[in-house]
Design a protein around this motif. Structure first.
Motif, PDB file in Angstrom:
ATOM      1  N   CYS A  47      -8.860 -23.681  38.559  1.00  0.00           N
ATOM      2  CA  CYS A  47      -9.982 -22.769  38.342  1.00  0.00           C
ATOM      3  C   CYS A  47      -9.542 -21.311  38.374  1.00  0.00           C
ATOM      4  CB  CYS A  47     -11.066 -23.018  39.373  1.00  0.00           C
ATOM      5  SG  CYS A  47     -11.849 -24.623  39.180  1.00  0.00           S
ATOM      6  N   ASP A  48      -8.328 -21.040  38.832  1.00  0.00           N
ATOM      7  CA  ASP A  48      -7.789 -19.687  38.809  1.00  0.00           C
ATOM      8  C   ASP A  48      -7.379 -19.370  37.377  1.00  0.00           C
ATOM      9  OD1 ASP A  48      -6.798 -17.223  39.543  1.00  0.00           O
ATOM     10  OD2 ASP A  48      -4.869 -18.033  40.242  1.00  0.00           O
ATOM     11  N   ALA A  49      -7.751 -18.205  36.880  1.00  0.00           N
ATOM     12  CA  ALA A  49      -7.516 -17.853  35.486  1.00  0.00           C
ATOM     13  C   ALA A  49      -6.023 -17.778  35.159  1.00  0.00           C
ATOM     14  CB  ALA A  49      -8.194 -16.524  35.155  1.00  0.00           C
ATOM     15  N   ARG A  50      -5.213 -17.244  36.076  1.00  0.00           N
ATOM     16  CA  ARG A  50      -3.779 -17.121  35.801  1.00  0.00           C
ATOM     17  C   ARG A  50      -3.127 -18.499  35.682  1.00  0.00           C
ATOM     18  NH1 ARG A  50      -1.035 -15.208  39.968  1.00  0.00           N
ATOM     19  NH2 ARG A  50      -2.739 -15.617  41.393  1.00  0.00           N
ATOM     20  N   VAL A  51      -3.447 -19.375  36.605  1.00  0.00           N
ATOM     21  CA  VAL A  51      -2.865 -20.725  36.584  1.00  0.00           C
ATOM     22  C   VAL A  51      -3.342 -21.466  35.349  1.00  0.00           C
ATOM     23  CG1 VAL A  51      -2.790 -22.936  37.799  1.00  0.00           C
ATOM     24  CG2 VAL A  51      -2.652 -20.805  39.077  1.00  0.00           C
ATOM     25  N   PHE A  52      -4.636 -21.371  35.060  1.00  0.00           N
ATOM     26  CA  PHE A  52      -5.184 -22.064  33.900  1.00  0.00           C
ATOM     27  C   PHE A  52      -4.550 -21.558  32.617  1.00  0.00           C
ATOM     28  CE2 PHE A  52      -8.242 -22.537  30.451  1.00  0.00           C
ATOM     29  CZ  PHE A  52      -8.455 -23.910  30.510  1.00  0.00           C
ATOM     30  N   ALA A  53      -4.440 -20.240  32.476  1.00  0.00           N
ATOM     31  CA  ALA A  53      -3.868 -19.667  31.247  1.00  0.00           C
ATOM     32  C   ALA A  53      -2.410 -20.079  31.083  1.00  0.00           C
ATOM     33  CB  ALA A  53      -4.002 -18.148  31.274  1.00  0.00           C
ATOM     34  N   GLY A  54      -1.644 -20.042  32.151  1.00  0.00           N
ATOM     35  CA  GLY A  54      -0.241 -20.436  32.069  1.00  0.00           C
ATOM     36  C   GLY A  54      -0.074 -21.894  31.670  1.00  0.00           C
ATOM     37  N   HIS A  55      -0.840 -22.755  32.304  1.00  0.00           N
ATOM     38  CA  HIS A  55      -0.737 -24.179  31.978  1.00  0.00           C
ATOM     39  C   HIS A  55      -1.280 -24.468  30.583  1.00  0.00           C
ATOM     40  CE1 HIS A  55       0.796 -26.258  35.549  1.00  0.00           C
ATOM     41  NE2 HIS A  55       0.404 -25.164  36.172  1.00  0.00           N
ATOM     42  N   TYR A  56      -2.309 -23.774  30.189  1.00  0.00           N
ATOM     43  CA  TYR A  56      -2.860 -23.983  28.855  1.00  0.00           C
ATOM     44  C   TYR A  56      -1.856 -23.540  27.795  1.00  0.00           C
ATOM     45  CZ  TYR A  56      -6.051 -24.027  24.934  1.00  0.00           C
ATOM     46  OH  TYR A  56      -6.646 -24.298  23.737  1.00  0.00           O
ATOM     47  N   PHE A  57      -1.201 -22.413  28.014  1.00  0.00           N
ATOM     48  CA  PHE A  57      -0.189 -21.932  27.071  1.00  0.00           C
ATOM     49  C   PHE A  57       0.975 -22.920  26.993  1.00  0.00           C
ATOM     50  CE2 PHE A  57       3.737 -19.522  26.291  1.00  0.00           C
ATOM     51  CZ  PHE A  57       3.468 -19.104  24.991  1.00  0.00           C
ATOM     52  N   ALA A  58       1.449 -23.381  28.149  1.00  0.00           N
ATOM     53  CA  ALA A  58       2.554 -24.343  28.156  1.00  0.00           C
ATOM     54  C   ALA A  58       2.142 -25.663  27.506  1.00  0.00           C
ATOM     55  CB  ALA A  58       3.024 -24.573  29.588  1.00  0.00           C
ATOM     56  N   PHE A  59       0.927 -26.118  27.775  1.00  0.00           N
ATOM     57  CA  PHE A  59       0.408 -27.343  27.159  1.00  0.00           C
ATOM     58  C   PHE A  59       0.361 -27.203  25.649  1.00  0.00           C
ATOM     59  CE2 PHE A  59      -3.266 -29.591  25.419  1.00  0.00           C
ATOM     60  CZ  PHE A  59      -2.964 -30.899  25.768  1.00  0.00           C
ATOM     61  N   SER A  60      -0.165 -26.071  25.163  1.00  0.00           N
ATOM     62  CA  SER A  60      -0.282 -25.856  23.722  1.00  0.00           C
ATOM     63  C   SER A  60       1.082 -25.787  23.061  1.00  0.00           C
ATOM     64  CB  SER A  60      -1.059 -24.569  23.441  1.00  0.00           C
ATOM     65  OG  SER A  60      -2.331 -24.650  24.007  1.00  0.00           O
TER      66      SER A  60
END
Length: 120
Positions: free
Chosen positions: A80-93
């Motif tokens: 739910c933290d924006a930094r963690v979510f953004a990092g994982h989303y970028f790596a996932f993509s």
């Protein structure tokens, strides 16, 4: 007010329908109905409603408390933290784009979802 008055026969039919609907939850009503009649069975049903109501209220309170705890756990989860979510989303993509494998790409989300607060 004349429309609200029921005949004694219609009252019995209404009581019988209520008892038949609630019989799966209280089968002892059939014994009361067989031995003493619909009126006694309906009276016993009215007596039994209070413990049933207390049990239902207790279960509802437990469900509300459990849902409150779950909401709190979700809010505090690192995803739910924006930094963690953004990092994982970028790596996932990026991984999905390079490998075209949803299974491999999902492995990026798995550690943070399983370990939770111990990683971040």
């Amino acid at each position: 007010m004349e429309g609200l008055k029921f005949s004694p026969k219609s009252k019995k039919v209404l009581m019988l329908l209520v008892i038949l609907v609630l019989t799966p939850f209280a089968p002892e009503l059939l014994l009361f109905m067989d031995v003493a009649g619909v009126e006694v069975a309906f009276t016993c049903l009215l007596i039994m409603i209070k413990p049933m109501k207390l049990w239902v209220e207790c279960q509802v309170a437990k469900i509300k408390e459990f849902s409150r705890v779950i909401k709190l756990a979700i809010r505090q989860h690192p995803v739910c933290d924006a930094r963690v979510f953004a990092g994982h989303y970028f790596a996932f993509s990026l991984t999905l784009l390079l490998t075209s494998s949803l299974l491999v790409s999902s492995s990026i989300w798995l550690p943070i979802l399983v370990m939770g607060k111990y990683i971040a």
